[in-house]
Design a protein around this motif. Structure first.
Motif, mmCIF file in Angstrom:
data_model
loop_
_atom_site.group_PDB
_atom_site.id
_atom_site.type_symbol
_atom_site.label_atom_id
_atom_site.label_comp_id
_atom_site.label_asym_id
_atom_site.label_seq_id
_atom_site.Cartn_x
_atom_site.Cartn_y
_atom_site.Cartn_z
ATOM 1 N N PRO A 1 0.272 -7.228 7.822
ATOM 2 C CA PRO A 1 1.572 -6.750 8.288
ATOM 3 C C PRO A 1 2.681 -7.232 7.345
ATOM 4 O O PRO A 1 2.544 -8.270 6.704
ATOM 5 N N ASP A 2 3.751 -6.471 7.257
ATOM 6 C CA ASP A 2 4.881 -6.855 6.407
ATOM 7 C C ASP A 2 5.637 -8.049 6.981
ATOM 8 O O ASP A 2 6.232 -8.815 6.246
ATOM 9 N N ALA B 1 -8.968 6.540 0.769
ATOM 10 C CA ALA B 1 -8.887 5.178 0.223
ATOM 11 C C ALA B 1 -7.541 4.552 0.558
ATOM 12 O O ALA B 1 -7.470 3.371 0.928
ATOM 13 N N TYR B 2 -6.457 5.330 0.456
ATOM 14 C CA TYR B 2 -5.134 4.803 0.816
ATOM 15 C C TYR B 2 -5.074 4.463 2.303
ATOM 16 O O TYR B 2 -4.521 3.436 2.696
ATOM 17 N N LEU B 3 -5.650 5.320 3.131
ATOM 18 C CA LEU B 3 -5.650 5.041 4.569
ATOM 19 C C LEU B 3 -6.450 3.778 4.881
ATOM 20 O O LEU B 3 -6.041 2.958 5.702
ATOM 21 N N LYS B 4 -7.584 3.605 4.202
ATOM 22 C CA LYS B 4 -8.396 2.406 4.403
ATOM 23 C C LYS B 4 -7.632 1.166 3.937
ATOM 24 O O LYS B 4 -7.613 0.138 4.628
ATOM 25 N N ASP B 5 -7.004 1.258 2.763
ATOM 26 C CA ASP B 5 -6.210 0.133 2.262
ATOM 27 C C ASP B 5 -5.083 -0.205 3.231
ATOM 28 O O ASP B 5 -4.793 -1.376 3.485
ATOM 29 N N VAL C 1 0.844 -1.204 0.000
ATOM 30 C CA VAL C 1 0.000 0.000 0.000
ATOM 31 C C VAL C 1 0.878 1.253 0.000
ATOM 32 O O VAL C 1 0.633 2.207 -0.737
ATOM 33 N N PHE C 2 1.918 1.239 0.804
ATOM 34 C CA PHE C 2 2.829 2.375 0.874
ATOM 35 C C PHE C 2 3.498 2.611 -0.487
ATOM 36 O O PHE C 2 3.585 3.752 -0.957
ATOM 37 N N LEU D 1 2.223 9.456 -5.896
ATOM 38 C CA LEU D 1 2.773 10.783 -5.621
ATOM 39 C C LEU D 1 3.893 11.126 -6.599
ATOM 40 O O LEU D 1 4.001 12.273 -7.053
ATOM 41 N N ALA D 2 4.712 10.141 -6.950
ATOM 42 C CA ALA D 2 5.790 10.378 -7.908
ATOM 43 C C ALA D 2 5.212 10.731 -9.274
ATOM 44 O O ALA D 2 5.692 11.654 -9.938
#
Length: 130
Positions: free
Chosen positions: A50-51, A40-44, A9-10, A17-18
């Motif tokens: 977890p990584d 939407a990004y925050l929800k995702d 997601v990050f 953004l790029a």
């Protein structure tokens, strides 16, 4: 819950953004990242895995799936020779050794109900109880 990790997601957000920055820096005008996009990004991100999922051998994962299906208590899973249930297949010595030597990872996979298979990298998620 999806199979995306927090890192996935990050990375999607960074790429977005790029792209917006490149578009603004060039001749065209980039698309704005709207509040809806941000939400939407925050929800995702909140729904992402977890990584640092526990990584366990396939046989151990199958053992966890079996134990959960019969509602076996975690402490009993460490002493497989005491389990007498239908469908129980004896563990190999390698699997038993892994469970004992990696007991924290085993317990974490048990509690989370999700892990990455060591041999394939596949993510296994147990179904939530209904």
């Amino acid at each position: 819950m999806s199979n995306e990790t927090k890192r996935d997601v990050f990375e999607d957000l960074v790429e977005e953004l790029a792209d917006a920055y490149i578009a603004l820096d060039g001749e065209g005008i980039g698309e704005d990242l709207t509040n809806e996009d941000k939400q939407a990004y925050l929800k995702d991100y909140d729904n992402a895995l977890p990584d640092d999922l526990p990584v366990i051998p396939k046989e151990v994962g199958e053992y966890i799936q079996w134990g959960k299906s019969y509602d076996i208590q975690l402490y009993m899973m460490y002493v497989s020779q005491l389990i007498h249930r239908p469908g129980f297949k004896k563990l190999t010595d390698d699997a038993k050794s892994w469970i004992i030597s990696s007991s924290n990872i085993f317990a974490r996979a048990w509690l989370l109900g999700i892990w990455r298979v060591e041999e394939t990298g596949e993510i296994v998620k147990l179904e939530a109880e209904k």
